[in-house]
Design a protein around this motif. Sequence first.
Motif, mmCIF file in Angstrom:
data_model
loop_
_atom_site.group_PDB
_atom_site.id
_atom_site.type_symbol
_atom_site.label_atom_id
_atom_site.label_comp_id
_atom_site.label_asym_id
_atom_site.label_seq_id
_atom_site.Cartn_x
_atom_site.Cartn_y
_atom_site.Cartn_z
ATOM 1 N N SER A 1 -95.914 40.989 39.952
ATOM 2 C CA SER A 1 -94.984 41.670 40.580
ATOM 3 C C SER A 1 -95.450 41.791 42.400
ATOM 4 O O SER A 1 -94.655 41.646 43.410
ATOM 5 N N TRP A 2 -96.760 41.302 42.665
ATOM 6 C CA TRP A 2 -97.277 41.476 43.845
ATOM 7 C C TRP A 2 -98.082 40.183 44.273
ATOM 8 O O TRP A 2 -98.262 39.972 45.377
ATOM 9 N N VAL A 3 -98.794 39.520 43.384
ATOM 10 C CA VAL A 3 -99.545 38.673 43.828
ATOM 11 C C VAL A 3 -98.849 37.233 44.113
ATOM 12 O O VAL A 3 -99.364 36.391 44.676
ATOM 13 N N ALA A 4 -97.452 37.122 43.866
ATOM 14 C CA ALA A 4 -96.630 36.144 44.255
ATOM 15 C C ALA A 4 -96.755 36.045 45.669
ATOM 16 O O ALA A 4 -96.817 34.698 46.350
ATOM 17 N N VAL A 5 -96.907 37.045 46.343
ATOM 18 C CA VAL A 5 -96.982 37.173 48.091
ATOM 19 C C VAL A 5 -98.121 36.157 48.334
ATOM 20 O O VAL A 5 -98.160 35.488 49.324
ATOM 21 N N ALA A 6 -99.349 36.453 47.873
ATOM 22 C CA ALA A 6 -100.507 35.769 48.116
ATOM 23 C C ALA A 6 -100.498 34.297 47.656
ATOM 24 O O ALA A 6 -100.983 33.383 48.476
ATOM 25 N N CYS A 7 -99.908 34.015 46.533
ATOM 26 C CA CYS A 7 -99.620 32.350 46.306
ATOM 27 C C CYS A 7 -98.792 31.841 47.065
ATOM 28 O O CYS A 7 -99.135 30.508 47.449
ATOM 29 N N ALA A 8 -97.761 32.479 47.813
ATOM 30 C CA ALA A 8 -96.949 32.056 48.727
ATOM 31 C C ALA A 8 -97.744 31.617 49.913
ATOM 32 O O ALA A 8 -97.745 30.641 50.766
ATOM 33 N N ALA A 9 -98.629 32.603 50.343
ATOM 34 C CA ALA A 9 -99.488 32.601 51.557
ATOM 35 C C ALA A 9 -100.325 31.426 51.627
ATOM 36 O O ALA A 9 -100.436 30.444 52.625
ATOM 37 N N MET A 10 -100.929 31.217 50.351
ATOM 38 C CA MET A 10 -101.907 30.041 50.360
ATOM 39 C C MET A 10 -101.107 28.822 50.644
ATOM 40 O O MET A 10 -101.504 27.808 50.975
ATOM 41 N N GLY A 11 -99.795 28.648 49.931
ATOM 42 C CA GLY A 11 -99.005 27.422 50.181
ATOM 43 C C GLY A 11 -98.713 27.184 51.511
ATOM 44 O O GLY A 11 -98.564 26.025 52.081
ATOM 45 N N ALA A 12 -98.442 28.150 52.230
ATOM 46 C CA ALA A 12 -97.813 28.136 53.475
ATOM 47 C C ALA A 12 -99.251 27.363 54.370
ATOM 48 O O ALA A 12 -98.910 26.675 55.242
ATOM 49 N N ARG A 13 -100.433 28.107 54.321
ATOM 50 C CA ARG A 13 -101.558 27.510 54.967
ATOM 51 C C ARG A 13 -101.589 25.978 54.619
ATOM 52 O O ARG A 13 -101.790 25.177 55.361
ATOM 53 N N ILE B 1 -89.627 35.764 50.678
ATOM 54 C CA ILE B 1 -89.053 35.083 49.386
ATOM 55 C C ILE B 1 -89.866 35.436 48.166
ATOM 56 O O ILE B 1 -89.429 35.931 47.061
ATOM 57 N N ALA B 2 -91.381 35.127 48.267
ATOM 58 C CA ALA B 2 -91.922 35.581 46.961
ATOM 59 C C ALA B 2 -91.924 37.225 46.886
ATOM 60 O O ALA B 2 -91.953 37.551 45.618
ATOM 61 N N GLU B 3 -92.025 38.072 47.867
ATOM 62 C CA GLU B 3 -92.071 39.586 47.621
ATOM 63 C C GLU B 3 -90.525 39.933 46.972
ATOM 64 O O GLU B 3 -90.492 40.614 45.935
ATOM 65 N N TYR B 4 -89.455 39.141 47.320
ATOM 66 C CA TYR B 4 -88.133 39.397 46.662
ATOM 67 C C TYR B 4 -87.926 38.949 45.501
ATOM 68 O O TYR B 4 -87.267 39.719 44.493
ATOM 69 N N HIS B 5 -88.478 37.678 45.115
ATOM 70 C CA HIS B 5 -88.077 37.472 43.657
ATOM 71 C C HIS B 5 -89.317 37.401 42.750
ATOM 72 O O HIS B 5 -89.193 37.029 41.488
ATOM 73 N N ALA B 6 -90.433 38.273 43.120
ATOM 74 C CA ALA B 6 -91.558 38.354 42.268
ATOM 75 C C ALA B 6 -91.074 39.160 41.083
ATOM 76 O O ALA B 6 -90.109 40.030 41.190
ATOM 77 N N PRO B 7 -91.734 38.943 39.994
ATOM 78 C CA PRO B 7 -91.183 39.670 38.797
ATOM 79 C C PRO B 7 -91.783 40.922 38.867
ATOM 80 O O PRO B 7 -92.749 41.399 38.657
ATOM 81 N N ARG B 8 -90.936 42.208 38.969
ATOM 82 C CA ARG B 8 -91.271 43.319 38.889
ATOM 83 C C ARG B 8 -91.353 44.132 37.335
ATOM 84 O O ARG B 8 -90.418 44.592 36.889
ATOM 85 N N SER B 9 -92.245 43.656 36.795
ATOM 86 C CA SER B 9 -92.400 43.873 35.340
ATOM 87 C C SER B 9 -93.191 45.227 34.986
ATOM 88 O O SER B 9 -94.221 45.493 35.608
ATOM 89 N N PRO B 10 -92.704 45.976 34.085
ATOM 90 C CA PRO B 10 -93.415 47.241 33.912
ATOM 91 C C PRO B 10 -94.599 47.086 32.837
ATOM 92 O O PRO B 10 -94.408 47.128 31.712
ATOM 93 N N VAL B 11 -95.750 46.798 33.489
ATOM 94 C CA VAL B 11 -96.775 46.429 32.791
ATOM 95 C C VAL B 11 -97.323 47.316 31.449
ATOM 96 O O VAL B 11 -97.830 46.976 30.514
ATOM 97 N N MET B 12 -97.129 48.649 31.509
ATOM 98 C CA MET B 12 -97.370 49.361 30.603
ATOM 99 C C MET B 12 -96.666 49.353 29.343
ATOM 100 O O MET B 12 -96.862 49.741 28.240
ATOM 101 N N LYS B 13 -95.446 48.508 29.458
ATOM 102 C CA LYS B 13 -94.638 47.901 28.175
ATOM 103 C C LYS B 13 -95.589 47.273 27.364
ATOM 104 O O LYS B 13 -95.826 47.386 26.128
ATOM 105 N N VAL B 14 -96.483 46.303 28.079
ATOM 106 C CA VAL B 14 -97.442 45.578 27.217
ATOM 107 C C VAL B 14 -98.418 46.100 26.938
ATOM 108 O O VAL B 14 -99.035 45.859 25.752
ATOM 109 N N ALA B 15 -98.859 47.198 27.862
ATOM 110 C CA ALA B 15 -100.078 47.977 27.216
ATOM 111 C C ALA B 15 -99.947 48.515 25.958
ATOM 112 O O ALA B 15 -100.623 48.828 24.953
ATOM 113 N N ASN B 16 -98.632 49.586 25.989
ATOM 114 C CA ASN B 16 -98.196 50.013 24.714
ATOM 115 C C ASN B 16 -97.835 48.966 23.608
ATOM 116 O O ASN B 16 -97.994 49.445 22.236
ATOM 117 N N HIS B 17 -97.203 47.936 23.932
ATOM 118 C CA HIS B 17 -96.602 46.950 22.840
ATOM 119 C C HIS B 17 -97.067 45.637 23.211
ATOM 120 O O HIS B 17 -96.139 45.002 23.743
#
Length: 465
Positions: A178-190, A205-221
Amino acid sequence: MKKPIHKNEFFKKFDFDGGKAVIDQLYQFCMKLKWDDIPENVQHRIKNLFLDLIGVLTAGRKTPVSQIIKDFSVSQFGAGDCKAKLLLDGHEVSPSGAALVTGMTIDSIDAHDGHYLAKGHVGCACFSALLAYADDLNITDGGTLLTSLVIGYEIGTRAGRIMHESPETSEQYHSSGSWVAVACAAMGARLMNLDIASFQNALAIAEYHAPRSPVMKVANHPTMLKDASGWGAMTGVSAAYLARGGFTAAPVIMAESKHLQSYWLNLGVHWETLNQYVKPHPVCRWTQDPIQAVERLLVKRPIDSKDIIAIAVETFEEATLLSQEIPKNTEQAQYNVPFPLAVMLARGKIDAFEITDQSVFSDPEIRRLTNLIDMRVNEKFNALFPKERWALVRITLSTGEVLESPPTKARGEPDTMLSDIEFREKFKNLASIHFSSQECDTIIRLVENLGTEIDDWLTLRSLLK
């Protein structure tokens, strides 16, 4: 009748005054940073992290997750004008598809680095995006790649902290994607040498379209969803190519909002690359501390696991929310505390084999020990989380003897980082599933040589075919 919400009501929460200057600072950092500008200790650490990620990628390539996502990418992300080869496979797909596969393959073995305040993993997605860009853009210089990866760590860590500390987003525990997408976009821009407007759009674009995933769902299940790093890498890579094509998206809220601008002021001065943790074992970071506690107990007092009649683990609350069941698959084995602890007590080690092989899941002694473990919240440890993670383990033997570890924090934290020898041993342990001992030594040497006069990235890339 309620008063209608003004169309700009959302943006009243954000004051973008000064945002242009922050974007300019980010742009200058990304575009002008050179390998020789990076302090030696940061250069050294990024090489160890790079090697570590190759090892985790190699260990993950035979997991069901990796096979499924590879088949999906080949089917749905076919190569066009832009193309990259899947690592350790050779299929040619789009750069976005390659980043998705690499990210989810690494994420399938929970042995990669992370950051305690970002509450997630920077390297997994950034490494995945980087190697996809390298193939498509014909990058031949290892120093250029490592510099871009440092940029990814610096931007990604700050983005993760913002997501977990900003009043607008801090109520939820966010996946790394949900947040690292911005870093991946910055590397590509460079690497694409985008102008500042396109750079800003790529991040937005990366900030807007990044997956806002609730990770505790996976921690629990625990399931194959994992930490969404592959999806974040795919989103970030897609964002960079979209921005190059003229797609608009500004502003970048996490950079331009006035109350968040301070996170970016120390870029190039304070190096977050040095503040990543590295896991000694291929399981969730929250499990590392009790494993370390048991390891220390076993060194001082060898135990026959069959003599154990009770085990209590005290740690912070989030760790107690991980699965406590006997696993049926590798995802359940990795997002778990009792099972890896039982493996350590029964076998004295926990490697990739122990968290992927069905024979270990069905081992009667490991199952017995898993069922003995009682997870408890320690309020002192709870108060220290997430800046520090602690655990203690109490073991009762059939003789009535009780063995108790001291409060333990796992090695691999920034102040207890693994040694070069430990990094290499971990790499060989993970990579031996695919590479011979001689090939492992060659990869280690080639990674060490990146950014030097004997840099040979293309040979290293050919070994990862």
